[in-house]
Scaffold this motif. Structure first.
Motif, PDB file in Angstrom:
ATOM      1  N   UNK A  82       0.815  -1.215   0.000  1.00  0.00           N
ATOM      2  CA  UNK A  82       0.000   0.000   0.000  1.00  0.00           C
ATOM      3  C   UNK A  82       0.843   1.258   0.000  1.00  0.00           C
ATOM      4  N   UNK A  83       1.955   1.229   0.713  1.00  0.00           N
ATOM      5  CA  UNK A  83       2.856   2.377   0.745  1.00  0.00           C
ATOM      6  C   UNK A  83       3.562   2.541  -0.597  1.00  0.00           C
ATOM      7  N   UNK A  84       3.942   1.438  -1.225  1.00  0.00           N
ATOM      8  CA  UNK A  84       4.569   1.518  -2.548  1.00  0.00           C
ATOM      9  C   UNK A  84       3.609   2.129  -3.562  1.00  0.00           C
ATOM     10  N   UNK A  85       2.353   1.741  -3.491  1.00  0.00           N
ATOM     11  CA  UNK A  85       1.350   2.303  -4.394  1.00  0.00           C
ATOM     12  C   UNK A  85       1.220   3.805  -4.164  1.00  0.00           C
ATOM     13  N   UNK A  86       1.140   4.213  -2.903  1.00  0.00           N
ATOM     14  CA  UNK A  86       1.016   5.634  -2.576  1.00  0.00           C
ATOM     15  C   UNK A  86       2.234   6.418  -3.050  1.00  0.00           C
ATOM     16  N   UNK A  87       3.424   5.859  -2.868  1.00  0.00           N
ATOM     17  CA  UNK A  87       4.638   6.539  -3.299  1.00  0.00           C
ATOM     18  C   UNK A  87       4.720   6.629  -4.819  1.00  0.00           C
ATOM     19  N   UNK A  88       4.343   5.572  -5.510  1.00  0.00           N
ATOM     20  CA  UNK A  88       4.357   5.599  -6.973  1.00  0.00           C
ATOM     21  C   UNK A  88       3.394   6.671  -7.492  1.00  0.00           C
ATOM     22  N   UNK A  89       2.228   6.779  -6.882  1.00  0.00           N
ATOM     23  CA  UNK A  89       1.274   7.822  -7.278  1.00  0.00           C
ATOM     24  C   UNK A  89       1.827   9.204  -6.958  1.00  0.00           C
ATOM     25  N   UNK A  90       2.397   9.369  -5.768  1.00  0.00           N
ATOM     26  CA  UNK A  90       2.935  10.660  -5.356  1.00  0.00           C
ATOM     27  C   UNK A  90       4.031  11.119  -6.312  1.00  0.00           C
ATOM     28  N   UNK A  91       4.937  10.220  -6.667  1.00  0.00           N
ATOM     29  CA  UNK A  91       6.064  10.562  -7.537  1.00  0.00           C
ATOM     30  C   UNK A  91       5.731  10.416  -9.024  1.00  0.00           C
ATOM     31  N   UNK A  92       4.526   9.960  -9.326  1.00  0.00           N
ATOM     32  CA  UNK A  92       4.085   9.749 -10.707  1.00  0.00           C
ATOM     33  C   UNK A  92       5.069   8.850 -11.456  1.00  0.00           C
ATOM     34  N   UNK A  93       5.331   7.696 -10.875  1.00  0.00           N
ATOM     35  CA  UNK A  93       6.235   6.714 -11.443  1.00  0.00           C
ATOM     36  C   UNK A  93       5.649   5.325 -11.225  1.00  0.00           C
ATOM     37  N   UNK A  94       6.408   4.302 -11.556  1.00  0.00           N
ATOM     38  CA  UNK A  94       5.920   2.935 -11.359  1.00  0.00           C
ATOM     39  C   UNK A  94       6.566   2.305 -10.129  1.00  0.00           C
ATOM     40  N   UNK A  95       5.913   1.325  -9.586  1.00  0.00           N
ATOM     41  CA  UNK A  95       6.491   0.565  -8.480  1.00  0.00           C
ATOM     42  C   UNK A  95       7.754  -0.138  -8.953  1.00  0.00           C
ATOM     43  N   UNK A  96       7.747  -0.636 -10.195  1.00  0.00           N
ATOM     44  CA  UNK A  96       8.945  -1.283 -10.740  1.00  0.00           C
ATOM     45  C   UNK A  96      10.144  -0.347 -10.672  1.00  0.00           C
ATOM     46  N   UNK A  97       9.921   0.924 -10.992  1.00  0.00           N
ATOM     47  CA  UNK A  97      11.017   1.895 -10.921  1.00  0.00           C
ATOM     48  C   UNK A  97      11.457   2.100  -9.474  1.00  0.00           C
ATOM     49  N   UNK A  98      10.507   2.230  -8.574  1.00  0.00           N
ATOM     50  CA  UNK A  98      10.844   2.467  -7.163  1.00  0.00           C
ATOM     51  C   UNK A  98      11.719   1.358  -6.592  1.00  0.00           C
ATOM     52  N   UNK A  99      11.428   0.127  -6.960  1.00  0.00           N
ATOM     53  CA  UNK A  99      12.159  -1.007  -6.369  1.00  0.00           C
ATOM     54  C   UNK A  99      13.333  -1.479  -7.228  1.00  0.00           C
ATOM     55  N   UNK A 100      13.601  -0.762  -8.328  1.00  0.00           N
ATOM     56  CA  UNK A 100      14.777  -1.073  -9.128  1.00  0.00           C
ATOM     57  C   UNK A 100      14.601  -2.151 -10.178  1.00  0.00           C
ATOM     58  N   UNK A 101      13.362  -2.519 -10.485  1.00  0.00           N
ATOM     59  CA  UNK A 101      13.124  -3.524 -11.526  1.00  0.00           C
ATOM     60  C   UNK A 101      13.105  -2.910 -12.921  1.00  0.00           C
ATOM     61  N   UNK A 102      13.017  -1.598 -12.989  1.00  0.00           N
ATOM     62  CA  UNK A 102      13.001  -0.880 -14.259  1.00  0.00           C
ATOM     63  C   UNK A 102      13.807   0.401 -14.097  1.00  0.00           C
ATOM     64  N   UNK A 103      14.441   0.812 -15.173  1.00  0.00           N
ATOM     65  CA  UNK A 103      15.142   2.090 -15.166  1.00  0.00           C
ATOM     66  C   UNK A 103      14.305   3.191 -15.806  1.00  0.00           C
ATOM     67  N   UNK A 104      13.092   2.846 -16.214  1.00  0.00           N
ATOM     68  CA  UNK A 104      12.181   3.788 -16.833  1.00  0.00           C
ATOM     69  C   UNK A 104      11.264   4.363 -15.758  1.00  0.00           C
ATOM     70  N   UNK A 105      11.410   5.649 -15.436  1.00  0.00           N
ATOM     71  CA  UNK A 105      10.589   6.228 -14.366  1.00  0.00           C
ATOM     72  C   UNK A 105       9.142   6.518 -14.759  1.00  0.00           C
ATOM     73  N   UNK A 106       8.819   6.397 -16.054  1.00  0.00           N
ATOM     74  CA  UNK A 106       7.440   6.686 -16.466  1.00  0.00           C
ATOM     75  C   UNK A 106       6.483   5.648 -15.898  1.00  0.00           C
ATOM     76  N   UNK A 107       5.334   6.105 -15.437  1.00  0.00           N
ATOM     77  CA  UNK A 107       4.352   5.146 -14.892  1.00  0.00           C
ATOM     78  C   UNK A 107       3.763   4.296 -16.003  1.00  0.00           C
ATOM     79  N   UNK A 108       3.362   3.107 -15.664  1.00  0.00           N
ATOM     80  CA  UNK A 108       2.682   2.226 -16.610  1.00  0.00           C
ATOM     81  C   UNK A 108       1.244   2.694 -16.721  1.00  0.00           C
ATOM     82  N   UNK A 109       0.763   2.787 -17.907  1.00  0.00           N
ATOM     83  CA  UNK A 109      -0.631   3.240 -18.107  1.00  0.00           C
ATOM     84  C   UNK A 109      -1.371   2.238 -18.941  1.00  0.00           C
TER      85      UNK A 109
END
Length: 70
Positions: A43-70
């Motif tokens: 739940x916190x990862x989801x909130x942070x991804x929304x706050x930073x307008x990025x993806x959870x994959x980016x936050x945890x290092x699974x992707x180097x693309x900061x753009x959110x998945x849409x």
């Protein structure tokens, strides 16, 4: 694993306290999220991804693309 949490926060000149308030946790808990001392709940990862307008994959290092998945 969560170094990007710190980097994103620092890039925006935000204090840990601000993100802790967003997530309804103590500053100490948020600090442990950033340091990897405590796993970030989904739940916190989801909130942070929304706050930073990025993806959870980016936050945890699974992707180097900061753009959110849409």
């Amino acid at each position: 694993m969560y170094r990007r949490l710190r980097d994103l926060r620092e890039d925006r000149d935000l204090a840990q306290r601000v993100l802790a308030e967003l997530l309804h946790v103590s500053q100490a808990t948020y600090s442990r999220y950033e340091s990897g001392g405590l796993d970030v709940p989904s739940g916190a990862l989801i909130a942070l991804a929304k706050f930073y307008e990025t993806s959870i994959d980016y936050l945890v290092g699974l992707s180097d693309d900061p753009r959110p998945h849409r």
